[in-house]
Design a protein around this motif. Structure first.
Motif, PDB file in Angstrom:
ATOM      1  N   MET A   1      44.951  34.317  41.149  1.00  0.00           N
ATOM      2  CA  MET A   1      43.939  34.332  42.272  1.00  0.00           C
ATOM      3  C   MET A   1      43.498  35.690  42.521  1.00  0.00           C
ATOM      4  O   MET A   1      42.305  35.774  43.014  1.00  0.00           O
ATOM      5  CB  MET A   1      45.047  34.123  43.326  1.00  0.00           C
ATOM      6  CG  MET A   1      44.173  34.140  44.928  1.00  0.00           C
ATOM      7  SD  MET A   1      43.296  32.758  45.113  1.00  0.00           S
ATOM      8  CE  MET A   1      44.036  31.438  45.424  1.00  0.00           C
ATOM      9  N   TRP A   2      44.099  36.993  42.467  1.00  0.00           N
ATOM     10  CA  TRP A   2      43.835  37.976  42.393  1.00  0.00           C
ATOM     11  C   TRP A   2      42.593  38.315  41.526  1.00  0.00           C
ATOM     12  O   TRP A   2      41.547  38.900  41.907  1.00  0.00           O
ATOM     13  CB  TRP A   2      44.654  39.333  42.177  1.00  0.00           C
ATOM     14  CG  TRP A   2      44.180  40.701  42.308  1.00  0.00           C
ATOM     15  CD1 TRP A   2      44.079  41.407  41.227  1.00  0.00           C
ATOM     16  CD2 TRP A   2      43.591  41.421  43.316  1.00  0.00           C
ATOM     17  NE1 TRP A   2      43.311  42.716  41.604  1.00  0.00           N
ATOM     18  CE2 TRP A   2      43.061  42.599  43.066  1.00  0.00           C
ATOM     19  CE3 TRP A   2      43.494  40.985  44.593  1.00  0.00           C
ATOM     20  CZ2 TRP A   2      42.713  43.600  43.778  1.00  0.00           C
ATOM     21  CZ3 TRP A   2      43.135  41.839  45.551  1.00  0.00           C
ATOM     22  CH2 TRP A   2      42.366  43.204  45.126  1.00  0.00           C
ATOM     23  N   ARG A   3      42.522  37.992  40.189  1.00  0.00           N
ATOM     24  CA  ARG A   3      41.368  37.958  39.461  1.00  0.00           C
ATOM     25  C   ARG A   3      40.214  37.315  39.786  1.00  0.00           C
ATOM     26  O   ARG A   3      39.188  37.979  39.977  1.00  0.00           O
ATOM     27  CB  ARG A   3      41.770  37.564  37.980  1.00  0.00           C
ATOM     28  CG  ARG A   3      42.741  38.556  37.155  1.00  0.00           C
ATOM     29  CD  ARG A   3      42.870  38.150  35.789  1.00  0.00           C
ATOM     30  NE  ARG A   3      43.562  36.736  35.376  1.00  0.00           N
ATOM     31  CZ  ARG A   3      44.866  36.488  35.545  1.00  0.00           C
ATOM     32  NH1 ARG A   3      45.686  37.462  35.353  1.00  0.00           N
ATOM     33  NH2 ARG A   3      45.448  35.132  35.162  1.00  0.00           N
ATOM     34  N   ASP A   4      40.427  36.109  40.473  1.00  0.00           N
ATOM     35  CA  ASP A   4      39.499  35.449  40.891  1.00  0.00           C
ATOM     36  C   ASP A   4      38.794  36.173  42.060  1.00  0.00           C
ATOM     37  O   ASP A   4      37.450  35.842  42.408  1.00  0.00           O
ATOM     38  CB  ASP A   4      39.753  33.921  41.261  1.00  0.00           C
ATOM     39  CG  ASP A   4      40.313  33.072  40.152  1.00  0.00           C
ATOM     40  OD1 ASP A   4      39.724  33.459  38.784  1.00  0.00           O
ATOM     41  OD2 ASP A   4      40.659  31.899  40.184  1.00  0.00           O
ATOM     42  N   ARG A   5      39.428  36.406  43.015  1.00  0.00           N
ATOM     43  CA  ARG A   5      38.971  37.100  44.213  1.00  0.00           C
ATOM     44  C   ARG A   5      38.321  38.440  43.907  1.00  0.00           C
ATOM     45  O   ARG A   5      37.359  38.713  44.746  1.00  0.00           O
ATOM     46  CB  ARG A   5      40.195  37.406  45.125  1.00  0.00           C
ATOM     47  CG  ARG A   5      41.022  36.131  45.797  1.00  0.00           C
ATOM     48  CD  ARG A   5      42.250  36.409  46.597  1.00  0.00           C
ATOM     49  NE  ARG A   5      41.783  37.107  47.937  1.00  0.00           N
ATOM     50  CZ  ARG A   5      42.171  38.169  48.495  1.00  0.00           C
ATOM     51  NH1 ARG A   5      43.081  38.867  47.743  1.00  0.00           N
ATOM     52  NH2 ARG A   5      41.946  38.540  49.585  1.00  0.00           N
ATOM     53  N   SER A   6      38.727  39.083  43.121  1.00  0.00           N
ATOM     54  CA  SER A   6      38.010  40.401  42.510  1.00  0.00           C
ATOM     55  C   SER A   6      36.611  39.907  42.058  1.00  0.00           C
ATOM     56  O   SER A   6      35.873  41.018  42.312  1.00  0.00           O
ATOM     57  CB  SER A   6      38.899  41.220  41.605  1.00  0.00           C
ATOM     58  OG  SER A   6      40.112  41.564  42.110  1.00  0.00           O
ATOM     59  N   SER A   7      36.505  39.011  41.459  1.00  0.00           N
ATOM     60  CA  SER A   7      34.874  38.601  41.083  1.00  0.00           C
ATOM     61  C   SER A   7      34.246  37.414  41.955  1.00  0.00           C
ATOM     62  O   SER A   7      33.501  37.039  41.585  1.00  0.00           O
ATOM     63  CB  SER A   7      35.340  38.298  39.677  1.00  0.00           C
ATOM     64  OG  SER A   7      35.970  37.195  39.605  1.00  0.00           O
ATOM     65  N   ALA A   8      34.778  37.367  43.336  1.00  0.00           N
ATOM     66  CA  ALA A   8      34.194  36.354  44.275  1.00  0.00           C
ATOM     67  C   ALA A   8      32.641  36.804  44.507  1.00  0.00           C
ATOM     68  O   ALA A   8      32.290  38.103  44.391  1.00  0.00           O
ATOM     69  CB  ALA A   8      35.054  36.276  45.494  1.00  0.00           C
ATOM     70  N   ASP A   9      32.019  35.925  44.737  1.00  0.00           N
ATOM     71  CA  ASP A   9      30.767  36.148  45.277  1.00  0.00           C
ATOM     72  C   ASP A   9      30.565  36.722  46.718  1.00  0.00           C
ATOM     73  O   ASP A   9      29.593  37.675  47.019  1.00  0.00           O
ATOM     74  CB  ASP A   9      29.895  34.744  45.075  1.00  0.00           C
ATOM     75  CG  ASP A   9      29.566  34.066  44.044  1.00  0.00           C
ATOM     76  OD1 ASP A   9      29.260  34.617  43.031  1.00  0.00           O
ATOM     77  OD2 ASP A   9      29.949  32.894  43.806  1.00  0.00           O
TER      78      ASP A   9
END
Length: 212
Positions: free
Chosen positions: A89-97
């Motif tokens: 989740m952190w990886r995804d959130r770090s690259s969120a739009d």
């Protein structure tokens, strides 16, 4: 809200917006939270990924409910249960739009003043998501950085500690004890005085009292 207060809020907001522009941050003003939600939702293309940090303003303003009802991909950190899911989740959130947050204080000069415990909210403010939307009730305006830190220690931390049940001095005594407790909320202090990235940080001032 009476007309006098609304006119004063608008005048102050325009000054802050000019100062934000000097710091390469976009500023907007809306009289109401509902208007702010409509404005921001109109900025976000369908299908974009969206995440957020801990923020009472984000919920009180109606922004969270509007995003949940829209056509976007939401990355909710509370849905991650295991350590592996949290890392993913952190990886995804770090690259969120898009990343949504409030600020603990905003100076008239356009500086964002924030103090945090875990620091994930501030990490994403500093670097990562393509766009950062900062929702700010007019109650969070302060004269300068020192006033912002004072506001956080005397107002924000005790209220958040009570909400989160941190068992820190700011919960048990109602005032900051400058502690080193296990759940200390004052671990990281970040002053955002300028943005290198054009159009990344968007500060939306709202003519209401919102959050802590």
């Amino acid at each position: 809200m009476d007309d006098t207060k609304r006119a004063a809020h608008r005048a102050t907001a325009q000054t802050v917006i000019k100062n934000l522009k000097r710091r390469n941050m976009e500023g907007y003003y809306c009289d109401t939270a509902a208007e702010a939600v409509e404005l921001v939702c109109g900025m976000i293309p369908a299908g974009d990924s969206i995440t957020w940090g801990g923020s009472v303003t984000f919920t009180e303003s109606g922004m969270k409910a509007a995003l949940e009802a829209g056509d976007w991909r939401l990355l909710d950190r509370t849905k991650a249960a295991t350590p592996e899911e949290k890392r993913e989740m952190w990886r995804d959130r770090s690259s969120a739009d898009w990343f949504f947050m409030s600020t603990n204080a905003l100076t008239i000069g356009g500086e964002l003043v924030n103090i945090d415990g875990n620091g994930d909210r501030l990490a994403l403010l500093v670097h990562g998501p393509a766009h950062v939307v900062v929702l700010v009730g007019m109650n969070k305006l302060v004269a300068d950085v020192d006033s912002g830190i004072k506001r956080i220690r005397t107002t924000t931390c005790p209220l958040n500690a009570s909400r989160l049940h941190t068992a820190t001095p700011c919960e048990t005594n109602g005032i900051c004890g400058r502690c080193h407790a296990e759940r200390c909320m004052c671990c990281e202090t970040v002053i955002t005085r300028h943005s290198r990235h054009d159009g990344r940080i968007k500060v939306v001032l709202i003519g209401e009292d919102l959050g802590y």
